[in-house]
Design a protein around this motif. Structure first.
Motif, PDB file in Angstrom:
ATOM      1  N   ALA A  13       0.830  -1.202   0.000  1.00  0.00           N
ATOM      2  CA  ALA A  13       0.000   0.000   0.000  1.00  0.00           C
ATOM      3  C   ALA A  13       0.868   1.258   0.000  1.00  0.00           C
ATOM      4  O   ALA A  13       0.595   2.227  -0.717  1.00  0.00           O
ATOM      5  N   VAL A  14       1.935   1.249   0.813  1.00  0.00           N
ATOM      6  CA  VAL A  14       2.844   2.401   0.849  1.00  0.00           C
ATOM      7  C   VAL A  14       3.512   2.590  -0.512  1.00  0.00           C
ATOM      8  O   VAL A  14       3.624   3.712  -1.016  1.00  0.00           O
ATOM      9  N   LEU A  15       3.950   1.495  -1.122  1.00  0.00           N
ATOM     10  CA  LEU A  15       4.590   1.576  -2.440  1.00  0.00           C
ATOM     11  C   LEU A  15       3.610   2.092  -3.490  1.00  0.00           C
ATOM     12  O   LEU A  15       4.006   2.829  -4.407  1.00  0.00           O
ATOM     13  N   GLY A  28      -3.381   9.585  -3.030  1.00  0.00           N
ATOM     14  CA  GLY A  28      -4.534   8.845  -3.510  1.00  0.00           C
ATOM     15  C   GLY A  28      -5.517   8.548  -2.402  1.00  0.00           C
ATOM     16  O   GLY A  28      -5.142   8.442  -1.222  1.00  0.00           O
ATOM     17  N   THR A  29      -6.781   8.402  -2.756  1.00  0.00           N
ATOM     18  CA  THR A  29      -7.801   7.994  -1.804  1.00  0.00           C
ATOM     19  C   THR A  29      -7.737   6.477  -1.635  1.00  0.00           C
ATOM     20  O   THR A  29      -7.018   5.784  -2.360  1.00  0.00           O
ATOM     21  N   VAL A  30      -8.510   5.980  -0.683  1.00  0.00           N
ATOM     22  CA  VAL A  30      -8.595   4.537  -0.499  1.00  0.00           C
ATOM     23  C   VAL A  30      -9.040   3.874  -1.795  1.00  0.00           C
ATOM     24  O   VAL A  30      -8.494   2.847  -2.220  1.00  0.00           O
ATOM     25  N   ALA A  31     -10.041   4.487  -2.456  1.00  0.00           N
ATOM     26  CA  ALA A  31     -10.550   3.924  -3.707  1.00  0.00           C
ATOM     27  C   ALA A  31      -9.464   3.902  -4.779  1.00  0.00           C
ATOM     28  O   ALA A  31      -9.332   2.927  -5.526  1.00  0.00           O
ATOM     29  N   VAL A  44      -7.665  -2.608   1.830  1.00  0.00           N
ATOM     30  CA  VAL A  44      -6.702  -1.544   1.540  1.00  0.00           C
ATOM     31  C   VAL A  44      -6.845  -0.414   2.548  1.00  0.00           C
ATOM     32  O   VAL A  44      -5.846   0.165   3.002  1.00  0.00           O
ATOM     33  N   SER A  45      -8.079  -0.102   2.938  1.00  0.00           N
ATOM     34  CA  SER A  45      -8.308   0.955   3.926  1.00  0.00           C
ATOM     35  C   SER A  45      -7.612   0.622   5.239  1.00  0.00           C
ATOM     36  O   SER A  45      -6.961   1.486   5.849  1.00  0.00           O
ATOM     37  N   ARG A  46      -7.714  -0.628   5.681  1.00  0.00           N
ATOM     38  CA  ARG A  46      -7.042  -1.036   6.925  1.00  0.00           C
ATOM     39  C   ARG A  46      -5.528  -0.909   6.791  1.00  0.00           C
ATOM     40  O   ARG A  46      -4.843  -0.444   7.711  1.00  0.00           O
ATOM     41  N   ASN A  47      -5.009  -1.324   5.653  1.00  0.00           N
ATOM     42  CA  ASN A  47      -3.559  -1.259   5.451  1.00  0.00           C
ATOM     43  C   ASN A  47      -3.061   0.175   5.438  1.00  0.00           C
ATOM     44  O   ASN A  47      -1.994   0.492   5.980  1.00  0.00           O
ATOM     45  N   LEU A  48      -3.831   1.060   4.813  1.00  0.00           N
ATOM     46  CA  LEU A  48      -3.442   2.470   4.752  1.00  0.00           C
ATOM     47  C   LEU A  48      -3.494   3.113   6.139  1.00  0.00           C
ATOM     48  O   LEU A  48      -2.603   3.896   6.500  1.00  0.00           O
ATOM     49  N   THR A  64      -7.090  12.042   1.271  1.00  0.00           N
ATOM     50  CA  THR A  64      -6.149  11.293   0.444  1.00  0.00           C
ATOM     51  C   THR A  64      -4.924  10.929   1.286  1.00  0.00           C
ATOM     52  O   THR A  64      -4.584  11.640   2.238  1.00  0.00           O
ATOM     53  N   TYR A  65      -4.289   9.846   0.922  1.00  0.00           N
ATOM     54  CA  TYR A  65      -3.074   9.423   1.607  1.00  0.00           C
ATOM     55  C   TYR A  65      -1.855   9.846   0.790  1.00  0.00           C
ATOM     56  O   TYR A  65      -1.838   9.723  -0.438  1.00  0.00           O
ATOM     57  N   ALA A  66      -0.845  10.352   1.498  1.00  0.00           N
ATOM     58  CA  ALA A  66       0.401  10.776   0.864  1.00  0.00           C
ATOM     59  C   ALA A  66       1.566  10.277   1.695  1.00  0.00           C
ATOM     60  O   ALA A  66       1.410   9.942   2.878  1.00  0.00           O
TER      61      ALA A  66
END
Length: 255
Positions: A13-15, A28-31, A44-48, A64-66
């Motif tokens: 997920a980080v990669l 990016g968002t979870v989606a 994926v949400s749990r991993n993020l 979003t995740y960065a």
């Protein structure tokens, strides 16, 4: 590490977030990440979230995740420390094998600066070069520290530089420098033959870090009549030590 383990899924997920940065996206968002990975959105949400809690990712106000860039800052600081400590080991081993003066140089503006050296008494070189700048267009490290710079970047580095003659073979202009660098790339190492001063001969290779960026040059420098006849053997030792130092900095060659 298995990609199906919880840790493996978190790293993937980080990669995936990193790949979006590399492609020019802010994150990016979870989606988005779920689509990129072809995985279930809830997983994926749990991993993020876990990666965020561990400090690898940050979540913006837009959900979003960065990447948390402090990770790269820490990695860069580690690289700098290893360049000094492992660089000293590489220099000593290389100087012992080549029986010549060996240096580690970096680019600073349009000059190269020595940050490490190992000089055996038998080398007949006097004085220390630590901290001393020298014009990159004719220095022992110049071609190597600019090894992977684009032609435009090289021209920018030397835009305001007068190519003053320091030895009988000093490059006459930036085109001459680029031609010599091209030959060095084909050879696998640079040869600076009386460019910096009469009678001085040197070999150098670039040293890359975990990002694949050239961060330094590893050099063997000596009197031409002594070093030139042993060029091939010394170059082999130089390349081997350069690859070892790169591995210590986390560089992974691309196939």
């Amino acid at each position: 590490m298995s990609k199906t383990s919880s840790m493996g899924r978190g790293i993937m997920a980080v990669l995936a977030v990193g790949a979006r940065h590399a492609a020019g996206h802010p994150g990016g968002t979870v989606a988005d990440i779920a689509v990129d990975l072809g995985k279930d959105r809830s997983q994926v949400s749990r991993n993020l979230r876990t990666a965020e809690q561990e400090g690898f990712l940050t979540r913006t106000s837009r959900r979003t995740y960065a990447l948390d860039w402090s990770i790269l800052t820490d990695a860069q600081l580690l690289t700098e420390r290893r360049l000094q400590s492992d660089g000293a080991t590489a220099l000593d081993d290389l100087a012992r094998e080549a029986d010549e003066a060996c240096f580690l140089g970096v680019l600073h503006g349009d000059s190269t600066v020595t940050i490490g050296e190992s000089v055996p008494a038998s080398s007949n070189l006097v004085g220390s070069w630590l901290g001393r700048p020298y014009p990159a267009y004719c220095s022992d490290a110049g071609q190597a520290v600019l090894w992977e710079a684009s032609e435009a970047e090289v021209r920018t580095v030397f835009a305001a530089v007068a190519f003053v003659r320091h030895g009988p073979n000093t490059p006459t202009d930036v085109d001459d420098f680029l031609a010599r660098r091209q030959a060095a790339r084909a050879r696998g190492y640079s040869v600076v033959d009386e460019e910096a001063e009469p009678g001085l001969y040197s070999l150098a290779v670039p040293v890359r870090d975990f990002k694949g960026d050239v961060v330094a040059a590893l050099q063997i420098v000596g009197i031409k009549e002594r070093l030139e006849p042993r060029r091939e053997a010394c170059a082999a030792a130089l390349v081997a030590q350069g690859e070892w130092l790169e591995s210590r900095l986390g560089y992974q060659p691309r196939d």
